[in-house]
Motif scaffolding. Structure first.
Motif, short mmCIF file in Angstrom:
data_model
loop_
_atom_site.label_atom_id
_atom_site.label_comp_id
_atom_site.label_asym_id
_atom_site.label_seq_id
_atom_site.Cartn_x
_atom_site.Cartn_y
_atom_site.Cartn_z
N ASP A 23 0.82 -1.21 0.00
CA ASP A 23 0.00 0.00 0.00
C ASP A 23 0.86 1.27 0.00
OD1 ASP A 23 -2.12 1.78 0.13
OD2 ASP A 23 -2.52 1.41 2.26
N VAL A 24 1.59 1.48 -1.08
CA VAL A 24 2.47 2.64 -1.19
C VAL A 24 1.68 3.94 -1.01
CG1 VAL A 24 3.95 3.95 -2.79
CG2 VAL A 24 4.19 1.47 -2.61
N GLU A 25 0.55 4.05 -1.65
CA GLU A 25 -0.23 5.29 -1.57
C GLU A 25 -0.74 5.55 -0.15
OE1 GLU A 25 -0.05 7.34 -4.06
OE2 GLU A 25 0.90 5.83 -5.32
N TRP A 74 13.78 6.56 4.90
CA TRP A 74 12.91 5.39 4.84
C TRP A 74 12.31 5.31 3.45
CZ3 TRP A 74 13.07 2.61 9.26
CH2 TRP A 74 13.56 3.27 10.39
N SER A 75 12.57 4.22 2.74
CA SER A 75 11.99 4.00 1.42
C SER A 75 10.90 2.95 1.56
CB SER A 75 13.04 3.50 0.43
OG SER A 75 14.03 4.47 0.24
N PHE A 76 9.76 3.21 0.95
CA PHE A 76 8.63 2.29 0.97
C PHE A 76 8.33 1.90 -0.47
CE2 PHE A 76 8.33 4.70 4.82
CZ PHE A 76 7.92 3.77 5.77
N GLY A 77 8.25 0.60 -0.73
CA GLY A 77 8.00 0.16 -2.09
C GLY A 77 7.40 -1.22 -2.18
N THR A 78 7.00 -1.58 -3.38
CA THR A 78 6.34 -2.84 -3.62
C THR A 78 7.30 -3.98 -3.94
OG1 THR A 78 6.05 -2.27 -5.96
CG2 THR A 78 4.23 -1.72 -4.44
N TYR A 79 8.58 -3.69 -4.16
CA TYR A 79 9.55 -4.73 -4.53
C TYR A 79 9.89 -5.59 -3.31
CZ TYR A 79 13.89 -6.87 -6.18
OH TYR A 79 14.87 -7.75 -6.54
N PRO A 80 9.49 -6.89 -3.32
CA PRO A 80 9.72 -7.74 -2.16
C PRO A 80 11.09 -8.42 -2.14
CG PRO A 80 8.44 -8.94 -3.75
CD PRO A 80 8.67 -7.55 -4.33
N GLY A 81 11.93 -8.11 -3.10
CA GLY A 81 13.21 -8.82 -3.21
C GLY A 81 13.01 -10.07 -4.05
N GLU A 82 14.10 -10.66 -4.42
CA GLU A 82 14.04 -11.88 -5.23
C GLU A 82 13.80 -13.09 -4.32
OE1 GLU A 82 14.00 -11.99 -8.54
OE2 GLU A 82 14.00 -9.80 -8.39
N PRO A 83 13.15 -14.12 -4.86
CA PRO A 83 12.91 -15.32 -4.06
C PRO A 83 14.23 -15.96 -3.63
CG PRO A 83 11.74 -15.44 -6.15
CD PRO A 83 12.62 -14.22 -6.18
N ARG A 84 14.19 -16.60 -2.49
CA ARG A 84 15.38 -17.31 -2.02
C ARG A 84 15.65 -18.50 -2.94
NH1 ARG A 84 14.66 -18.13 4.29
NH2 ARG A 84 16.81 -18.79 4.07
#
Length: 137
Positions: A83-85, A122-132
């Motif tokens: 929920d970035v917005e 503080w950066s807020f974003g939708t990128y969850p990182g790459e899968p393990r």
């Protein structure tokens, strides 16, 4: 969030000149205060703030002569949110500096940056990182 993922074991930790102000700011952004420990004088020695979507941060009062010290206002953290917005609206309602308005990144994230009153980023974003990656057999 993966309900089968292990609980967080990496916790960014930092110090603040005014930890109560930073705690209030993070709560305004959507963090939940999970723990706060003070000494006899009421000085915050340790606080834990959890992010509802997973993970969190720890902080305490700046101790320049302590064995583990960090200059206040030098922390930077990336927080994953769906929920970035909504977080942006909370940041603006709290009167925070938003030097980095929401934008799309070439790696597929929509994100923005905000500074707390001590200067932490503080950066807020939708990128969850790459899968393990799976462990080798």
């Amino acid at each position: 969030m993966d309900d089968n993922a292990p609980p967080p074991t990496v916790w960014p930790a930092f110090q603040a000149h005014d930890p109560l102000c930073v705690i209030d700011t993070l709560v305004a952004l959507g963090f939940e205060e999970t723990a706060r420990y003070t000494d006899e004088q009421g000085v915050i020695q340790h606080a834990q703030l959890s992010w509802p979507e997973g993970g969190g941060v720890m902080l305490g009062t700046h101790k320049p002569d302590g064995p583990f010290t960090q200059r206040p206002g030098t922390t930077s953290a990336y927080i994953v949110t769906s929920d970035v917005e909504g977080v942006l609206a909370r940041a603006k309602a709290a009167g925070l500096q938003v030097p980095d308005e929401p934008h799309e990144r070439d790696y597929g994230s929509r994100e923005f940056g905000v500074r707390d009153p001590e200067g932490n980023q503080w950066s807020f974003g939708t990128y969850p990182g790459e899968p393990r990656r799976n462990a080798a057999p």
